[in-house]
Design a protein around this motif. Structure first.
Motif, PDB file in Angstrom:
ATOM      1  N   LYS A 167       6.736  -2.891 -34.077  1.00  0.00           N
ATOM      2  CA  LYS A 167       6.897  -0.872 -33.587  1.00  0.00           C
ATOM      3  C   LYS A 167       7.568  -0.628 -32.316  1.00  0.00           C
ATOM      4  N   GLU A 168       7.478  -1.056 -31.570  1.00  0.00           N
ATOM      5  CA  GLU A 168       7.893  -0.902 -30.388  1.00  0.00           C
ATOM      6  C   GLU A 168       9.187  -0.883 -30.265  1.00  0.00           C
ATOM      7  N   LYS A 171      10.145   2.365 -32.016  1.00  0.00           N
ATOM      8  CA  LYS A 171       9.959   3.261 -30.970  1.00  0.00           C
ATOM      9  C   LYS A 171      11.387   3.269 -30.361  1.00  0.00           C
ATOM     10  N   GLU A 172      12.231   2.492 -29.912  1.00  0.00           N
ATOM     11  CA  GLU A 172      13.223   1.835 -29.111  1.00  0.00           C
ATOM     12  C   GLU A 172      14.790   2.691 -29.637  1.00  0.00           C
ATOM     13  N   GLU A 174      14.233   4.055 -31.872  1.00  0.00           N
ATOM     14  CA  GLU A 174      14.209   5.785 -32.449  1.00  0.00           C
ATOM     15  C   GLU A 174      14.932   6.409 -30.790  1.00  0.00           C
ATOM     16  N   ARG A 175      14.494   6.219 -29.997  1.00  0.00           N
ATOM     17  CA  ARG A 175      14.701   6.727 -28.765  1.00  0.00           C
ATOM     18  C   ARG A 175      16.123   6.253 -28.441  1.00  0.00           C
TER      19      ARG A 175
END
Length: 242
Positions: A167-168, A171-172, A174-175
């Motif tokens: 998940k991290e 998220k990274e 997407e960022r």
């Protein structure tokens, strides 16, 4: 897809051992420990976890499964002992009598811990596979059950950690994608502004050259007008003298 990636991450986290090495883990076996300066028969089982993790889970598992409460952790970690004990406790899964229940956890390696379990009816009546085979077998069965529970718990925790890392990473990703999009948009905007400024600079340079030419003409006209002005002043002065 997400489950497939999680599985890959889990495999890397678990560091799957060779069959021969893994066979030694999670298998309860008869052994012995040195307790009160004597060798005592015990059941040992190795867990793929730290000693602290195994010690904590062993105590909570015993309490939840058999209602056996071990002592030896001290108060807030102060007075912590190597041997955990439950004196004269009912353990119907082992014996119909009250027993002194002992256990200790050591660390054969950084990633492996070993639980040793032994028990006694009294000070000099420790369980052993020859004199108390039924009770000792029950002790071994208890250790084996804990090993299975510990293995499942450890795997669940590692799966949870792998999912958290996934998940991290998502998220990274997407960022980073948003940041790349923003930077590309800013670059396009900046290039457009740079091009506009270039055109403005070109126009300004042309205008400056035009103004420079006009300035020369203006200077010539000023000199001419100064001459004309002086002539008119001289003529006016001559008229005043008449």
């Amino acid at each position: 897809m997400k489950f497939f990636v999680s599985t890959i991450l889990l495999a890397s986290l678990l560091g799957l051992s060779a069959p021969k090495a893994s066979a030694q883990l999670y298998e309860a076996r008869t052994s012995s420990v040195n307790f009160e300066k004597k060798e005592r028969d015990a059941v040992k089982v190795q867990i793929e976890a730290t000693a602290a993790w195994t010690r904590d889970f062993w105590q909570s598992w015993l309490k939840d499964t058999y209602n056996i409460r071990l002592k030896g952790d001290g108060v807030l970690g102060v007075g912590k002992k190597d041997v955990l004990v439950a004196k004269q406790t009912p353990a119907s899964s082992v014996s119909g009598k009250l027993i002194d229940f002992y256990s200790m956890v050591t660390a054969p390696s950084d990633s492996t811990s070993e639980l040793s379990v032994f028990a006694a009816f009294g000070p000099d009546t420790f369980l052993n596979p020859d004199k108390t085979p039924t009770e000792f077998a029950a002790l071994r069965s208890m250790a084996q059950s804990f090993a299975g529970a510990a293995r499942i718990k450890a795997y669940k925790e590692k799966i949870a950690e792998a999912e958290k890392q996934l998940k991290e990473a998502e998220k990274e990703k997407e960022r980073l994608q948003k940041e790349i999009t923003t930077l590309e948009a800013n670059t396009t905007s900046n290039l457009a502004r740079i091009e506009a400024l270039k055109q403005t600079n070109i126009s300004n340079a042309l205008k400056a050259r035009e103004d420079s030419v006009k300035l020369v003409t203006n200077a010539q006209q000023m000199e001419l007008r100064k001459v004309q002005l002086q002539k008119r002043r001289d003529r006016l002065s001559a008229l005043d003298r008449k």
